[in-house]
Design an enzyme around this catalytic site. Structure first.
Site, short mmCIF file in Angstrom:
data_model
loop_
_atom_site.label_atom_id
_atom_site.label_comp_id
_atom_site.label_asym_id
_atom_site.label_seq_id
_atom_site.Cartn_x
_atom_site.Cartn_y
_atom_site.Cartn_z
N ASN A 69 1.27 0.81 0.93
CA ASN A 69 2.04 1.49 -0.12
C ASN A 69 1.56 1.04 -1.49
OD1 ASN A 69 4.15 -0.12 -1.90
ND2 ASN A 69 4.05 -1.19 0.08
N LEU A 73 6.57 0.01 -8.33
CA LEU A 73 7.82 -0.46 -8.93
C LEU A 73 8.65 0.67 -9.55
CD1 LEU A 73 6.85 -3.83 -10.63
CD2 LEU A 73 8.88 -3.47 -9.24
N CYS A 132 4.56 -8.75 -6.26
CA CYS A 132 4.25 -7.33 -6.08
C CYS A 132 2.73 -7.14 -6.17
CB CYS A 132 4.92 -6.48 -7.15
SG CYS A 132 4.42 -4.74 -7.03
N LYS A 168 10.35 -14.66 -3.77
CA LYS A 168 9.55 -13.92 -2.79
C LYS A 168 8.07 -14.15 -3.10
CE LYS A 168 9.08 -9.48 -0.43
NZ LYS A 168 9.67 -8.15 -0.24
N ILE A 194 7.10 -12.82 3.73
CA ILE A 194 6.11 -12.67 2.69
C ILE A 194 6.16 -11.25 2.11
CG2 ILE A 194 4.38 -14.35 3.51
CD1 ILE A 194 3.16 -12.04 5.17
N GLY A 220 3.92 -3.59 8.06
CA GLY A 220 3.99 -3.08 9.43
C GLY A 220 3.48 -4.11 10.42
N GLY A 247 6.55 -6.84 9.51
CA GLY A 247 6.21 -6.32 10.83
C GLY A 247 7.27 -6.42 11.90
N THR A 269 9.26 -1.81 6.95
CA THR A 269 8.51 -0.63 7.37
C THR A 269 9.12 0.05 8.60
OG1 THR A 269 6.51 -1.57 6.43
CG2 THR A 269 6.20 0.11 8.10
#
Ligand code: RRO
Length: 321
Positions: A69, A73, A132, A168, A194, A220, A247, A269
């Protein structure tokens, strides 16, 4: 079956399963589809000071082991998030805990975001998005990959709020354990491990990027071993709760993270293909025996009946998940 609530960074959670930032908007977008109150909680889309339209389409592309992706933001900005989005969460969620994700471009912007949101109701903690992959920070790389910037953000935000601060972090960090220690030393009450991993998908015909921005963040199934490894490595080095994300498709995957040392997990995801995946995972986890701490009957920290952060209702121990 039920889980007894557990206290994690001073907030009582009814179960360990949260929706990850960027996969559930501000909650209202999913009402009628997902029973948010069946979850441990949710993390809002990352909020920036100014509204952002986001990156050029296409913003997501699938591949055989996940997706990439580059949303960029997209969000309504701090004031609209606070004044138009948070009231719905405050009115509608009693049992699920809300974490507000904030993402600045400068240290000062993070401070302004936390300061600006602090007086609002309807959330229990901040998730400080320092990782990000899709938004070039002014003047350099992701905050979590720059030790001075990371500690400045956390230290300055610490002074602005009594709510827990959850940092994060990025997976593409050769010194992740040191970064985690630095975040905790600067005042983080917990870590989310993560964010997505920088990646690129090309059209095999013409070689053009399949994402409008060229590259993006990979999530994922392929991310799960990376996330579990990160949690496992950091768990032995810091003394704050960890949130594992990356994932998770089912309860077994969530258990991998819990066994590695996470206290909570986030589902991201998986929700795109199956919006109720997180609900199912929470329900399935509640049926398992011998969950790791703090969810197991004899676990470290054990079950807690402490009242949650700013969400007013205490969590009843009989609540079904
Ligand atoms: O908005 C995004 O493109 C985005 C963010 Br803020 C993030 O933290 N992680 C990600 O994969 N995408």
């Amino acid at each position: 079956m039920t889980l007894r609530p557990a206290e994690v960074f001073r907030v009582a959670f009814q179960n360990p399963v949260l929706l990850a930032a960027g996969t559930c908007g501000f909650g209202r977008e999913l009402s009628g589809v997902v029973d948010l109150e069946a979850l441990g909680g949710m993390v809002t889309k990352s909020i920036t000071m100014a509204p952002r339209a986001g990156n050029p389409a296409p913003r997501v592309a699938e591949f055989d082991a996940g997706m990439v992706n580059s949303i960029g933001l997209a969000n309504p900005g701090m004031e609209r998030a606070r004044d138009d989005k948070l009231p719905w969460l405050a009115d509608h969620l009693r049992r699920a805990r809300v974490l507000v994700s904030v993402a600045g471009h400068t240290v000062e912007e993070y401070v302004e975001l936390v300061r600006g949101m602090e007086a609002a109701d309807g959330f229990a903690a901040f998730e400080i998005n320092l990782s990000c992959p899709n938004d070039q920070r002014l003047g350099g790389r992701a905050f979590s990959l720059d030790r001075d910037a990371l500690t400045a953000v956390i230290g300055r935000c610490r002074a602005e709020t009594s709510r827990p601060l959850i940092a994060k972090l990025a997976p593409n960090d050769p010194d992740l354990v040191d970064t985690a220690r630095a975040a905790v030393d600067a005042g983080a009450d917990g870590l989310t491990l993560i964010n997505t991993l920088p990646g690129r998908l090309l059209d095999p015909g013409d070689g053009h990027p399949r994402i409008g921005a060229g590259q993006g963040g990979m999530s994922g199934p392929a991310l799960r071993p990376v996330g579990v490894h990160a949690v496992n490595a950091v768990a032995g080095a810091v003394d704050v709760p960890l949130i594992g994300v990356g994932g998770i498709l089912n309860a077994d995957h969530a258990l991998e993270y819990l066994h590695a040392g996470a206290s909570l997990v986030q589902v991201g995801t998986a929700s795109f293909a199956a919006p109720r995946a997180a609900e199912r995972i929470a329900r399935d986890l509640a049926r398992r025996r011998d969950l790791p701490a703090p969810w197991g009957a004899s676990g470290r920290g054990g079950p807690s009946h402490a009242s949650p952060g700013s969400n007013p209702a205490a969590v009843p121990s009989t609540e079904p998940v």
